[in-house]
Design an enzyme around this catalytic site. Structure first.
Site, PDB file in Angstrom:
ATOM      1  N   GLU A 152      36.529 -13.106 -38.226  1.00 61.70           N
ATOM      2  CA  GLU A 152      36.838 -11.272 -38.563  1.00 61.70           C
ATOM      3  C   GLU A 152      37.475 -11.019 -38.209  1.00 61.70           C
ATOM      4  O   GLU A 152      39.324 -11.749 -38.242  1.00 61.70           O
ATOM      5  CB  GLU A 152      36.403 -12.426 -36.274  1.00 61.70           C
ATOM      6  CG  GLU A 152      35.120 -12.586 -35.867  1.00 61.70           C
ATOM      7  CD  GLU A 152      35.487 -12.650 -34.006  1.00 61.70           C
ATOM      8  OE1 GLU A 152      34.520 -12.812 -33.492  1.00 61.70           O
ATOM      9  OE2 GLU A 152      36.608 -13.326 -33.558  1.00 61.70           O
ATOM     10  N   ASP A 168      32.177 -19.158 -30.734  1.00 62.92           N
ATOM     11  CA  ASP A 168      30.760 -19.135 -30.213  1.00 62.92           C
ATOM     12  C   ASP A 168      30.471 -20.530 -31.143  1.00 62.92           C
ATOM     13  O   ASP A 168      29.483 -21.278 -30.160  1.00 62.92           O
ATOM     14  CB  ASP A 168      30.107 -18.056 -31.263  1.00 62.92           C
ATOM     15  CG  ASP A 168      29.676 -16.464 -30.526  1.00 62.92           C
ATOM     16  OD1 ASP A 168      30.731 -16.931 -29.076  1.00 62.92           O
ATOM     17  OD2 ASP A 168      29.301 -15.714 -31.397  1.00 62.92           O
TER      18      ASP A 168
END
Length: 399
Positions: A152, A168
């Site tokens: 990210e 995740d």
């Protein structure tokens, strides 16, 4: 179902704003901003794998708030309209480096993700609400049998924030880096030798359902371990995985006080928690109740949401993120002053986030984003520079 975007976790001292529904780092406009519209990202393939690598740069263009993708030159392309049921998205893939090689692309001012996959391209769809990203906790997800991962990032006028995330899932390993204007380079995300297989071995040996987080392909290839949040949601991990610890916390703070000092740069800002029935009330220094939390379940703890929701404010959110870190690291019983920022204190209780523990133990620098607020106490795997000249992503061996 559409995948929940993991929020790029945010250092407490950084500015933050919502842009197009995406949480953006360092979102304060600067008239003297010198950050260029694009910077280079060099991807190095040290994986030792022979399959082709496919790259994607997906996110929200900060200047317009539009969602889309960037090509290898850093040119933005907005997604077309979606459909119901979701329709295939345009092929946004960029050819990645072969084993032992590098590929350099340009990344624009985005808040988004750099995906990479081995062997097969990823299947992205467009719904009426926007991009549907891989959600491999769902058995029917078309990306379920693909080995892939993502980083990210936010690049804006205040600089670059680039992370290595396991919020995740834990999967194909990689490290991220940035070179600043002064020539200094920062890097994070590498595993210790043997750390990849060691992590999966640790989950299998843990008992209590933690091995159920591991997903494999029909040919026996280990693909990933789901986060404990998704483990609870799919039934792979017992819903009561944290109940014993939470119950002990509840009992302790029925008769004693939990002190939360959420801002490292504001040591005089303190909140005081006491349990009354099924609620933990927090008061400020005047004795006024500022927020309350019901007893959290495992999903709330592992996801830092629901009963531990953390709005983007200056009171409940900072208290909640501190509690979330304390529950996941199991430090709330051993230290009544939170946050506890001493890594040696983390994960010492028999009931803890074993997924996060196993990841941190195997990171070369001890840093990871193993849950949403793993940046509490500066434990996150994040690089940042206000004057970024170039960034890097290194695909590491799966051993």
């Amino acid at each position: 179902m559409p995948h929940r975007l993991t929020r790029p976790a945010l250092p407490l001292a950084a500015a933050v704003a919502l842009v197009g529904g995406v949480l953006v780092f360092g979102a304060t406009d600067r008239a003297d901003a010198a950050v260029p519209d694009t910077i280079t990202l060099t991807i190095t393939n040290n994986s030792g794998r022979s399959e082709p690598v496919h790259l994607y740069d997906l996110g929200t263009q900060l200047s317009s708030g539009q969602q889309g993708w960037a090509d290898a030159d850093g040119t933005f392309h907005a997604w077309p309209a979606g459909a119901n049921p979701p329709a295939p998205a345009p092929d946004a893939s960029i050819p990645g480096p072969a084993a032992g090689q590098t590929t350099t692309i340009r990344i624009p001012k985005f808040s988004g993700r750099i995906y990479f996959s081995y062997g097969s391209k990823l299947d992205f769809r467009l719904a009426t609400g926007g991009l549907v990203q891989p959600a491999v906790q769902n058995a029917s997800d078309p990306n379920r049998d693909i080995l892939f991962n993502w980083s990210e990032y936010t690049l804006n006028d205040s600089g670059l924030w680039l992370n290595s995330t396991q919020v995740d899932m834990f999967s194909a390993p990689y490290a991220v880096g940035v070179r600043g204007g002064g020539g200094t380079t920062a890097e994070t995300g590498h595993l210790k030798p043997g750390g990849y297989t060691g992590f999966f071995d640790a989950l299998r040996a843990q008992g209590g359902g933690w091995g159920g987080l591991i997903q494999t392909r029909s040919d026996g290839t280990v693909l990933r371990a789901l986060s404990p949040l998704y483990g609870v949601e799919t039934g792979a991990l017992p819903a009561g995985a944290m109940d014993d610890y939470v119950n002990r916390v509840w009992q302790k703070y029925t008769t004693s006080t939990l002190t939360v000092t959420p801002f490292a740069d504001k040591p005089d800002t303190k909140y005081f928690g006491r349990v009354s029935g099924d609620v933990m009330n927090f008061t400020d220094s005047s004795g006024a109740v500022v927020t309350s939390f019901r007893k959290p379940d495992a999903s709330s703890v592992f996801g830092c949401h629901n009963l531990l929701d953390a709005p983007n404010d200056q009171v409940r959110g900072p208290i909640s993120r501190t509690l979330c870190a304390g529950y996941n690291r199991s430090t709330l019983l051993t230290d009544s002053d939170q946050p506890d920022t001493t890594p040696g204190d983390f994960y010492q209780d028999a009931v803890t986030n074993q997924y996060a523990r196993a990841i941190h133990e195997r990171m070369a620098d001890g840093k990871a984003y193993a849950f949403a607020f793993d940046d509490v106490g500066d434990q996150e795997s994040l690089v940042h520079d206000g004057d970024p000249q170039a960034a890097s992503l290194t695909l590491d061996p799966l051993n």
